[in-house]
Structure formats: structure tokens, C-alpha cells
Design an enzyme around this catalytic site. Structure first.
Site, PDB file in Angstrom:
ATOM      1  CG  ASP A  24      -0.366   0.053   2.539  1.00 38.49           C
ATOM      2  OD1 ASP A  24       0.856  -0.227   2.643  1.00 38.49           O
ATOM      3  OD2 ASP A  24      -1.064   0.357   3.507  1.00 38.49           O
ATOM      4  CE1 TYR A  38       7.623   3.523   0.527  1.00 41.37           C
ATOM      5  CE2 TYR A  38       7.325   4.960  -1.365  1.00 41.37           C
ATOM      6  CZ  TYR A  38       7.957   3.887  -0.756  1.00 41.37           C
ATOM      7  OH  TYR A  38       8.907   3.187  -1.452  1.00 41.37           O
ATOM      8  CG  PHE A  47       8.327  -0.662  -4.748  1.00 45.11           C
ATOM      9  CD1 PHE A  47       8.691  -1.224  -3.528  1.00 45.11           C
ATOM     10  CD2 PHE A  47       7.621  -1.444  -5.655  1.00 45.11           C
ATOM     11  CE1 PHE A  47       8.355  -2.533  -3.217  1.00 45.11           C
ATOM     12  CE2 PHE A  47       7.281  -2.756  -5.354  1.00 45.11           C
ATOM     13  CZ  PHE A  47       7.655  -3.302  -4.126  1.00 45.11           C
ATOM     14  CG  HIS A  69       8.976  -6.919   0.546  1.00 46.45           C
ATOM     15  ND1 HIS A  69       9.470  -5.735   1.069  1.00 46.45           N
ATOM     16  CD2 HIS A  69       7.852  -6.595  -0.123  1.00 46.45           C
ATOM     17  CE1 HIS A  69       8.661  -4.741   0.721  1.00 46.45           C
ATOM     18  NE2 HIS A  69       7.678  -5.235  -0.005  1.00 46.45           N
TER      19      HIS A  69
END
Length: 233
Positions: A77, A79, A90, A198
Site C-alpha cells: 500500500d 507510503y 515503491f 521483499h
């Protein structure tokens, strides 16, 4: 309901569908789940602080037409800090590099000896790297606060739309959550998935460092006669 009225968030209005995505959005906004989702999201924008800015919720769709998407790379989701989220997974509008993005850049340097010039990844999207979050909005300082509002259904429908219309597409999974979403795509082929850990600080050293995803993605594209990504853009 007219699109401009339906998509109004405060003073911000999207007056038209993202170019190339008209067919998808025209059908999607008619669905009950989406109308309930957007009613809830609008209320959130009116009553609390939500990111990204309303005009940027669908920013990634404005940067690439569906037929030009070569790679899907899912985030979680947006920032949840001020001036960070910009509607691209990202990526960030901030000069301060979030930790997961910093780790991606570390791996990019190690893999291809590239120093990315900024925290803005729109240059990747323009080349066909669809950086889409699984959840498109979030309350300030409350990660996953908009989980299960309906965004996950919307994103899965986006992925099914792409998979049914694009002859060749690569699904790149950074972590288990992306992989879970990919597993739900109708008719997805295992050979079209690249899976990695990740890049978050919690898993970077053990599962992401040294995996060389950027060169592997380009090798996959070249094998399928597609132009590799210039990761320096």
C-alpha cells in the site's frame, strides 16, 4: 454518475479515464463493489488525511497504456507519511529514500552497477514496468488502514484484464503478498512469474540481497523478444 463527479476527492477531479484504459474503467466503475469502495474512499479523504493526493490515486495508469505493460511489479500500500506517496508503487515524491526503495537501489547497484538518479520511478513505468500497489490509498501513519475496502478486488481485476489482453507479460513478485495476488490471476502461467524476497529491512539480507532481479527481468524480456528496461531512467 459522471466520471468527474464520481471521482471527486475534495477539490481534485479526474475529468477523463487514463488514456488506453477507457474500456477497463468504464466497466469497472459500474460494479457495486467499486461504487461502495469509492464512496468509502471519498469519505476518508473528506474526514481524515489520506495518501496519495487525490489526483495521484491512479497516477500509474496515466503513465503507460495497458498494451505497453511488459512487467507487473506489485507493492503493498502507499507510503503513509507526508509528501511520500505518488501513486506509483515503491516510488516516492520525497527526497528521503524509504528503506525498501533504498534496498532496491542497493541491489540495482550490485546487479547492474546503476545508481538511480532519483526516488521517482515513473521512468520505469513509462518503459512498461507497471508499479501497482495492491491497495491504492492509506490513512496517514496507518499502514494497511485501507485494507479490505475493495482495492484488492480492483487490482485483481486490473491484473486479469492485463493478462487476458497482453500476449506476453512478466509478473515479478517481491515477497509473499504479491505472490498470493498473482496466484489468483485467471490462466497465469508459472513460467511468466519471477519470485524474490521483499526488499524491506526485515527480509533484505536473507531473501533479497544478491538475487539480481533487474538483470534477470531483462534476460526474460530479451528471451521473449522484448526491449529490456533501462533501469537508470
Amino acid at each position: 454518475m459522471p466520471w468527474g463527479t464520481f471521482l471527486k476527492i475534495g477539490e481534485q477531479i479526474m475529468s477523463r479515464f487514463p488514456q488506453g484504459w477507457e474500456t477497463f474503467f468504464e466497466e469497472e466503475i459500474k460494479k457495486d463493489y467499486f461504487q461502495q469502495l469509492w464512496k468509502t474512499v471519498q469519505h476518508e479523504y473528506y474526514t481524515t488525511t489520506v495518501y496519495p493526493p487525490g489526483k495521484d490515486v491512479f497516477a500509474v495508469f496515466k503513465l503507460v497504456r495497458p498494451e505497453d505493460v511488459k512487467i507487473v511489479l506489485l507493492g503493498q500500500d502507499p507510503y503513509h507519511g507526508k509528501n511520500q506517496a505518488n501513486g506509483i508503487a515503491f516510488s516516492t515524491a520525497s527526497a528521503i529514500t524509504p528503506r525498501s526503495l533504498a534496498n532496491m537501489f542497493k541491489e540495482l547497484k550490485s546487479d547492474l552497477d546503476i545508481d538511480h538518479p532519483s526516488n521517482d520511478l515513473s521512468g520505469w513505468v513509462a518503459q512498461g514496468v507497471f508499479l501497482l500497489n495492491t491497495i491504492l490509498t492509506v490513512r496517514e501513519h496507518q499502514p494497511l488502514s485501507h485494507q479490505e475496502l475493495g482495492w484488492e478486488t480492483f487490482v485483481l481485476n486490473v491484473l486479469n484484464f492485463l493478462n487476458s489482453n497482453n500476449k506476453v507479460i512478466l509478473y515479478c513478485a517481491f515477497g509473499n503478498q504479491a505472490m498470493k495476488m498473482y496466484s489468483k490471476i485467471n490462466g497465469i502461467k508459472s513460467e511468466n512469474i519471477l519470485r524474490y524476497g521483499h526488499p524491506s529491512p526485515f527480509s533484505y539480507d536473507k531473501y533479497f540481497k544478491g538475487t539480481r532481479p533487474f538483470s534477470q527481468i531483462n534476460s526474460w524480456l530479451e528471451f521473449h523478444d522484448l526491449t529490456p528496461i533501462n533501469w537508470a531512467q
